[in-house]
Design a protein around this motif. Structure first.
Motif, mmCIF file in Angstrom:
data_model
loop_
_atom_site.group_PDB
_atom_site.id
_atom_site.type_symbol
_atom_site.label_atom_id
_atom_site.label_comp_id
_atom_site.label_asym_id
_atom_site.label_seq_id
_atom_site.Cartn_x
_atom_site.Cartn_y
_atom_site.Cartn_z
ATOM 1 N N VAL A 22 0.876 -1.173 0.000
ATOM 2 C CA VAL A 22 0.000 0.000 0.000
ATOM 3 C C VAL A 22 0.910 1.218 0.000
ATOM 4 C CG1 VAL A 22 -1.802 1.280 1.203
ATOM 5 C CG2 VAL A 22 -1.807 -1.235 1.255
ATOM 6 N N LEU A 23 0.859 1.974 -1.075
ATOM 7 C CA LEU A 23 1.762 3.112 -1.240
ATOM 8 C C LEU A 23 1.035 4.399 -0.869
ATOM 9 C CD1 LEU A 23 3.410 2.114 -4.651
ATOM 10 C CD2 LEU A 23 4.090 1.484 -2.311
ATOM 11 N N GLY A 24 1.370 4.933 0.284
ATOM 12 C CA GLY A 24 0.743 6.146 0.786
ATOM 13 C C GLY A 24 0.198 5.916 2.177
ATOM 14 N N ALA A 25 0.789 6.577 3.184
ATOM 15 C CA ALA A 25 0.416 6.352 4.581
ATOM 16 C C ALA A 25 -0.419 7.489 5.139
ATOM 17 C CB ALA A 25 1.668 6.132 5.435
ATOM 18 N N VAL A 91 -0.457 -4.183 -5.826
ATOM 19 C CA VAL A 91 -0.098 -2.870 -5.299
ATOM 20 C C VAL A 91 -1.345 -1.993 -5.231
ATOM 21 C CG1 VAL A 91 1.298 -0.787 -5.657
ATOM 22 C CG2 VAL A 91 2.208 -3.034 -6.311
ATOM 23 N N LEU A 92 -1.519 -1.310 -4.111
ATOM 24 C CA LEU A 92 -2.541 -0.278 -3.968
ATOM 25 C C LEU A 92 -1.839 1.068 -3.902
ATOM 26 C CD1 LEU A 92 -5.008 -1.826 -1.365
ATOM 27 C CD2 LEU A 92 -5.664 -0.889 -3.577
ATOM 28 N N MET A 93 -2.173 1.967 -4.811
ATOM 29 C CA MET A 93 -1.565 3.297 -4.829
ATOM 30 C C MET A 93 -2.546 4.299 -4.242
ATOM 31 S SD MET A 93 0.518 3.381 -8.450
ATOM 32 C CE MET A 93 1.492 4.808 -7.942
ATOM 33 N N VAL A 94 -2.124 4.962 -3.164
ATOM 34 C CA VAL A 94 -3.004 5.893 -2.438
ATOM 35 C C VAL A 94 -2.275 7.225 -2.297
ATOM 36 C CG1 VAL A 94 -4.700 5.984 -0.579
ATOM 37 C CG2 VAL A 94 -3.597 3.819 -1.118
ATOM 38 N N THR A 95 -1.793 7.733 -3.416
ATOM 39 C CA THR A 95 -1.061 8.992 -3.429
ATOM 40 C C THR A 95 -1.934 10.076 -4.049
ATOM 41 O OG1 THR A 95 -0.096 8.341 -5.544
ATOM 42 C CG2 THR A 95 1.190 7.878 -3.583
ATOM 43 N N PRO A 96 -1.673 11.363 -3.778
ATOM 44 C CA PRO A 96 -2.475 12.426 -4.399
ATOM 45 C C PRO A 96 -2.449 12.324 -5.917
ATOM 46 C CG PRO A 96 -1.111 13.320 -2.629
ATOM 47 C CD PRO A 96 -0.668 11.898 -2.834
ATOM 48 N N SER A 97 -3.563 12.645 -6.547
ATOM 49 C CA SER A 97 -3.656 12.513 -7.998
ATOM 50 C C SER A 97 -2.615 13.364 -8.714
ATOM 51 C CB SER A 97 -5.056 12.894 -8.477
ATOM 52 O OG SER A 97 -5.381 14.228 -8.127
ATOM 53 N N SER A 98 -2.267 14.499 -8.126
ATOM 54 C CA SER A 98 -1.316 15.409 -8.781
ATOM 55 C C SER A 98 0.104 14.864 -8.795
ATOM 56 C CB SER A 98 -1.338 16.774 -8.093
ATOM 57 O OG SER A 98 -0.999 16.649 -6.720
ATOM 58 N N LEU A 119 -5.775 1.669 -7.927
ATOM 59 C CA LEU A 119 -5.700 3.047 -7.462
ATOM 60 C C LEU A 119 -6.771 3.304 -6.413
ATOM 61 C CD1 LEU A 119 -5.298 4.623 -10.987
ATOM 62 C CD2 LEU A 119 -3.532 4.519 -9.235
ATOM 63 N N ALA A 120 -6.368 3.910 -5.317
ATOM 64 C CA ALA A 120 -7.322 4.327 -4.295
ATOM 65 C C ALA A 120 -7.287 5.843 -4.164
ATOM 66 C CB ALA A 120 -7.000 3.656 -2.964
ATOM 67 N N CYS A 121 -6.923 6.502 -5.259
ATOM 68 C CA CYS A 121 -6.987 7.954 -5.368
ATOM 69 C C CYS A 121 -7.891 8.275 -6.549
ATOM 70 C CB CYS A 121 -5.600 8.564 -5.548
ATOM 71 S SG CYS A 121 -4.558 7.729 -6.773
#
Length: 376
Positions: A22-25, A91-98, A119-121
């Motif tokens: 999970v990328l993004g804490a 992989v789950l990506m939870v980073t800001p869309s920008s 993607l969870a963004c």
């Protein structure tokens, strides 16, 4: 279908993913990692700041984002992308869309071949008009790309309150023959447990459009609530906002009915119902007359709807879709439009039919009569 028939159906076995990164804490990344760890999976939570990763491992809490939620003991945090991605199955990506494209470039050397990416963004890339899945496909070819979306406040999901969301991936021919082996089904199975209940979709476009547009509509609801209006106004904005979602989803190849589900109407209703949502909160403060720089007590809070009001309206214009609520929000946030004048103009647009099959457009009888804001 009768209950007896439903009970007699054969349910195909589905193998969940084992090791997941999970990328993004932030709050939602931490909540998703907590759900997966609670379900018994090997989870690595990547944090951008080493101090945060160390604190999570030491205290079993994410004090910066979910301070009152204990995390599973098995959850491991790291600030090393290489460590987070080593031998992962998904992989789950939870980073800001920008920052998504830059994040794709950062993980590219460490990503296992063909690992599915969800993607969870939510949003649309400014300039290209790409949905976020298209950004990842462009930057990381060769990986199945999908998303997790729905009416989910992170704290409630992390506390295991009953929560539902949609897991969407495009389905290949092989996925349609054996849907239980699809990335969407396997990720849904990985997330299933306790209070978290995922549903599976093959309409990635429809799910993504709902997630991107709902944040902009939520800002509109916040603006009007902050300006003193109540439930009639919010219901009108939600309902017409769903229509804007449907039009954009259909224009991009998605399904209109997807927008009536969890990732569209469900997520929009939640986000427009509480200032727990940063989008609703920003709109509310602006509607009260607070200057943008002073919102959130001057803290630099990332609000996805603020960023995506530009990209969503640009994309809509590119494909010939009228989205007047999103256009109004964009005008107030980025073009210097007066909030009251902009929403008065929105309400004074020509009278149209519902549904659109009844072709009708009538000049408004009083287009210059201002709305009665709270202090007038």
């Amino acid at each position: 279908m009768k209950d007896s028939e439903a009970d007699s159906r054969s349910h195909k076995p589905c193998v969940p993913f084992g090791r997941i990164a999970v990328l993004g804490a932030g709050s939602w990344g931490t909540a998703l990692a907590s759900i997966l760890a609670r379900n018994g999976h090997d989870v690595r939570l990547w944090a951008r700041r080493p101090a945060l990763a160390e604190a999570i491992n030491k205290t079993g809490m994410n004090g910066d984002y979910l301070a009152d939620v204990p995390l599973p003991e098995s959850l491991t945090a790291t600030a090393s992308i290489a460590e987070a991605l080593a031998d992962v199955d998904a992989v789950l990506m939870v980073t800001p869309s920008s920052t998504l494209r830059a994040m794709c470039e950062a993980i590219k050397p460490h990503l296992p071949d063909a690992a599915p990416i969800a993607l969870a963004c939510k949003g649309v890339e400014r300039g290209t008009g790409y949905l976020l899945s298209e950004v990842v496909t462009d930057a990381l070819p060769g990986h199945p790309v999908g998303c997790v979306s729905g009416p989910t406040f992170a704290r409630e999901a992390a506390l295991d309150h009953p929560t539902a969301a949609t897991v969407a991936f495009p389905f290949s021919y092989e996925d349609r023959l054996n849907p239980e082996k699809s990335p969407a089904a396997r990720l849904a199975m990985s997330l299933s447990g306790g209070g978290f209940r995922p549903y599976v979709s093959d309409d990635l476009v429809g799910v993504e459009v709902g997630g991107a547009v709902k944040n902009v509509i939520a800002i509109a609801c916040g603006m009007m609530s902050g300006a003193g209006f109540a439930e009639n106004t919010r219901a009108a904005l939600i309902t017409r906002g769903i229509d804007e979602m449907k039009l954009l989803a259909q224009a991009l190849g998605g399904k209109r009915e997807t927008v009536t589900g969890l990732s569209g109407a469900g997520d929009l209703t939640l986000t427009c119902s509480s200032t727990t949502s940063r989008n609703m909160s920003l709109g509310f403060q602006l509607g009260q007359g607070t200057a943008r720089a002073a919102c959130f007590e001057g803290r630099p809070v990332v609000v996805e709807g603020e960023v995506n009001s530009v990209s969503v309206t640009e994309l809509a214009a590119r494909v010939g879709v009228s989205m007047p609520i999103c256009e109004t929000v964009n005008a107030v946030l980025h073009d210097g439009a007066d909030l009251r004048a902009a929403f008065t103009a929105l309400w004074a647009r020509p009278i149209e039919a519902e549904p659109y099959a009844l072709e009708l457009s009538l000049a408004h009888p009083s287009p210059n009569l201002p709305l009665q804001f709270g202090d007038t």
